[in-house]
Enzyme design. Structure first.
Site, PDB file in Angstrom:
ATOM      1  CG  ASP A 130      47.407 -45.248 -79.597  1.00 39.69           C
ATOM      2  OD1 ASP A 130      46.191 -45.037 -79.545  1.00 39.69           O
ATOM      3  OD2 ASP A 130      48.218 -44.442 -80.113  1.00 39.69           O
ATOM      4  CB  THR A 181      37.487 -42.453 -90.293  1.00 39.74           C
ATOM      5  OG1 THR A 181      36.362 -42.354 -89.409  1.00 39.74           O
ATOM      6  CG2 THR A 181      37.994 -43.872 -90.276  1.00 39.74           C
ATOM      7  CD  GLU A 227      31.596 -45.730 -82.016  1.00 35.26           C
ATOM      8  OE1 GLU A 227      30.883 -45.545 -81.015  1.00 35.26           O
ATOM      9  OE2 GLU A 227      31.891 -44.830 -82.833  1.00 35.26           O
ATOM     10  NE  ARG A 237      24.362 -42.329 -74.999  1.00 39.73           N
ATOM     11  CZ  ARG A 237      23.494 -42.368 -73.975  1.00 39.73           C
ATOM     12  NH1 ARG A 237      22.571 -41.432 -73.840  1.00 39.73           N
ATOM     13  NH2 ARG A 237      23.561 -43.335 -73.072  1.00 39.73           N
ATOM     14  CB  CYS A 260      29.662 -38.763 -84.019  1.00 43.51           C
ATOM     15  SG  CYS A 260      30.857 -39.947 -83.387  1.00 43.51           S
ATOM     16  NE  ARG A 267      37.285 -34.973 -81.210  1.00 48.85           N
ATOM     17  CZ  ARG A 267      37.324 -36.305 -81.350  1.00 48.85           C
ATOM     18  NH1 ARG A 267      37.767 -36.829 -82.478  1.00 48.85           N
ATOM     19  NH2 ARG A 267      36.899 -37.102 -80.393  1.00 48.85           N
TER      20      ARG A 267
HETATM   21  C1  UDX Z   1      26.793 -39.614 -80.956  1.00 49.59           C
HETATM   22  C2  UDX Z   1      25.814 -40.793 -80.969  1.00 49.59           C
HETATM   23  O1  UDX Z   1      24.781 -40.541 -80.005  1.00 49.59           O
HETATM   24  C3  UDX Z   1      26.531 -42.081 -80.667  1.00 49.59           C
HETATM   25  O2  UDX Z   1      25.610 -43.176 -80.773  1.00 49.59           O
HETATM   26  C4  UDX Z   1      27.675 -42.272 -81.687  1.00 49.59           C
HETATM   27  O3  UDX Z   1      28.395 -43.442 -81.453  1.00 49.59           O
HETATM   28  C5  UDX Z   1      28.598 -41.057 -81.670  1.00 49.59           C
HETATM   29  O4  UDX Z   1      27.817 -39.871 -81.911  1.00 49.59           O
HETATM   30  P1  UDX Z   1      28.073 -38.173 -79.124  1.00 49.59           P
HETATM   31  O5  UDX Z   1      28.730 -37.458 -80.260  1.00 49.59           O
HETATM   32  O6  UDX Z   1      28.931 -38.620 -77.978  1.00 49.59           O
HETATM   33  O7  UDX Z   1      27.329 -39.506 -79.642  1.00 49.59           O
HETATM   34  O8  UDX Z   1      26.965 -37.192 -78.555  1.00 49.59           O
HETATM   35  P2  UDX Z   1      25.386 -37.192 -78.313  1.00 49.59           P
HETATM   36  O9  UDX Z   1      25.117 -37.355 -76.870  1.00 49.59           O
HETATM   37  O10 UDX Z   1      24.662 -38.066 -79.244  1.00 49.59           O
HETATM   38  O11 UDX Z   1      25.075 -35.649 -78.682  1.00 49.59           O
HETATM   39  C6  UDX Z   1      25.362 -35.144 -79.990  1.00 49.59           C
HETATM   40  C7  UDX Z   1      24.987 -33.675 -80.081  1.00 49.59           C
HETATM   41  O12 UDX Z   1      23.577 -33.524 -79.954  1.00 49.59           O
HETATM   42  C8  UDX Z   1      25.595 -32.809 -78.980  1.00 49.59           C
HETATM   43  O13 UDX Z   1      25.951 -31.566 -79.544  1.00 49.59           O
HETATM   44  C9  UDX Z   1      24.461 -32.654 -77.972  1.00 49.59           C
HETATM   45  O14 UDX Z   1      24.554 -31.491 -77.185  1.00 49.59           O
HETATM   46  C10 UDX Z   1      23.271 -32.586 -78.933  1.00 49.59           C
HETATM   47  N1  UDX Z   1      21.995 -32.982 -78.318  1.00 49.59           N
HETATM   48  C11 UDX Z   1      21.793 -34.264 -77.899  1.00 49.59           C
HETATM   49  C12 UDX Z   1      20.982 -32.034 -78.197  1.00 49.59           C
HETATM   50  O15 UDX Z   1      21.150 -30.862 -78.579  1.00 49.59           O
HETATM   51  N2  UDX Z   1      19.785 -32.429 -77.669  1.00 49.59           N
HETATM   52  C13 UDX Z   1      19.546 -33.698 -77.254  1.00 49.59           C
HETATM   53  O16 UDX Z   1      18.412 -33.975 -76.808  1.00 49.59           O
HETATM   54  C14 UDX Z   1      20.588 -34.654 -77.366  1.00 49.59           C
END
Ligand code: UDX
Length: 445
Positions: A35, A89, A149, A152, A258, A326
């Site tokens: 890094d 990215t 990847e 979560r 994401c 974020r």
């Molecule tokens: C996501 C993908 O799940 C993961 O596979 C990828 O690599 C990166 O993006 P992440 O951003 O860590 O992961 O969050 P995630 O747990 O998927 O939740 C995304 C959003 O959906 C959050 O705002 C969460 O609060 C919302 N969410 C999730 C809901 O509102 N309801 C749900 O049932 C699940």
């Protein structure tokens, strides 16, 4: 190449890179994390992990102790056999992904890699990036691969060790198999694809998941309008095995680092190729509409002008289990209420984002002190266990808006509080307002 164990290099030590490096060391590989942030590298060498990520501190310290994990700042140490790019990215103003970090890394790797090394993209990249990567590397003796990847935030270590699948895209099966060797001790299926398909999988998976949530949130609005109960509706549809129960929780709208980026990336891809992608654009528009709806519903539940109100907010991160704010829907709520003149008393267990007009409070109860409304914006488990009688005694008005549906409606009602939750029709509270008021032991002030 010799038969010795491959040297793995991970470029970038954000939540994806650091988790990947530490978990690959845990699987027995020899890993160097590179890094450019010197302060971060020094902290990591001392075992200090700069993010909140369950199990990561232990993984990093065990990796350091075993000698299988080390951290460097210079590309001189990046001469591995397999180099995983885990770099940001970010989205540009036009909605495309900015690949400048990947380009800069590739140009530096060009000068240090041994013949036969493989450069692998793990970061989310637009389809076709492998061609740019080959151009930036400008070395016919190097190979590229894509290994997206699916980690979560908050459960990244668990997700790494127990993946549903590992996807590897390469132009040559020998290259794919060398990358697959990194994961040989995991029991997950390994899907080997062409490069473009692997690059598409990540963005397609996240767009699909976001679409699922936009749909669930739309159904919660239908329930509010028609007197239905979203929990009953979800239970009814999720028991169809073709639909399933996962990722079906209504909330304040989806966010994070994401989903917003990947859905916009997919929409941009459609535009670049002259494709109509109405599902993708509607998924984004639906989430924007849902966030507007939640904002309006909060204002309605408050029942007085925001400029005269104090609002307690529990939660700032985009979901529980992370310190990441974020594109946080919780923070969007805070910003909108503060911009309309409300005084905000905010408590989050790990994050203290700076927002004008927001006072950070020492704990969840402190945030409630003399507030006219309590909004639960992030589903931290401790909020679901809060003493609602104490909350009722502290609030100036007996109203709670639980955007995540984590409170026990009976406990809220027993405390004499009126509960508002997305997706609950009629009074659209878990209990009717008439039942809730006046039954609590403490009661509102
Ligand atoms: C996501 C993908 O799940 C993961 O596979 C990828 O690599 C990166 O993006 P992440 O951003 O860590 O992961 O969050 P995630 O747990 O998927 O939740 C995304 C959003 O959906 C959050 O705002 C969460 O609060 C919302 N969410 C999730 C809901 O509102 N309801 C749900 O049932 C699940």
């Amino acid at each position: 190449m010799t038969n010795r164990e491959p040297q793995i290099v991970v470029i970038g030590t954000g939540y994806v890179g650091l988790t990947t490096a530490a978990c690959l060391a845990h699987l027995g590989h020899d890993v160097v994390g590179v890094d450019v942030d010197e302060a971060k590298v020094w902290a990591l060498r001392r075992g200090e992990v700069p993010i909140v990520e369950a199990g990561l501190v232990g993984m990093v310290s065990r990796g350091l102790e075993s000698g299988r994990l080390r951290f460097e700042t210079s590309y001189e140490h990046a001469a591995g056999d397999v180099v995983l790019l885990c770099l940001p990215t970010p989205t540009t103003a036009a909605g495309d992904l900015d690949l400048s970090y990947i380009e800069s890394a590739a140009r530096q790797l060009r000068d240090v890699l041994e013949p036969g090394a493989i450069v692998v993209t793990k970061s989310t990249v637009p389809v076709g990036t492998h061609r740019d990567l080959l151009r930036w590397l400008d070395r016919p003796d190097l190979a590229v691969a894509s290994n997206p990847e699916f980690l979560r935030e908050g459960t990244a270590v668990h997700d790494f060790c127990h993946p549903d699948r590992v996807v590897i895209g390469a132009a040559d099966v020998g290259v794919a198999e060398r990358v697959a060797g990194l994961y040989r001790s995991l029991s997950a299926p390994i899907l080997i694809t062409d490069l473009a398909s692997a690059e598409l999988v990540k963005v397609a998976a996240n767009t699909f998941l976001a679409a699922k949530l936009s749909f669930v949130n739309e159904m919660s609005r239908v329930c509010e309008a028609t007197g239905g109960d979203i929990d009953e509706v979800i239970a009814g549809i999720a028991s169809d095995h073709r639909i399933g129960t996962a990722f079906m929780r209504p909330g304040p709208g989806w966010g994070g680092s994401c989903f917003p980026k990947d859905t916009r990336g997919m929409a941009a891809l459609g535009r670049q190729h002259g494709l109509e992608l109405p599902m993708v654009t509607a998924t984004i528009a639906s989430n924007d509409a849902h966030m507007d709806h939640i904002d309006l519903s909060i204002r309605t539940s408050l029942g007085r002008p925001l400029a005269d109100a104090t609002v307690a907010v529990w939660g700032a991160t985009f979901k529980a289990g992370t310190d990441d704010c974020r594109d946080s829907p919780a923070l969007a709520i805070v910003r909108r209420l503060a911009a309309a003149g409300a005084r905000i008393r905010l408590f989050d267990p790990v994050a203290r984002p700076s927002v004008a007009g927001v006072e950070h409070c020492g704990d969840a109860y402190d945030a409630c002190d003399n507030a006219d409304l309590l909004v639960i914006a992030t589903e931290w488990p401790e909020f679901g266990e809060a003493d609602m009688n104490k909350v009722a005694r502290l609030l100036a008005a007996p109203t709670v808006f639980d955007t995540r549906g984590i409170l026990d409606p009976a406990a809220v009602a027993a405390a004499g509080l009126i509960l508002h939750r997305p997706g609950h029709g009629a009074s659209w509270a878990g209990v009717s307002n008439r039942d809730a008021v006046g039954t609590g032991s403490g009661g509102p002030r």
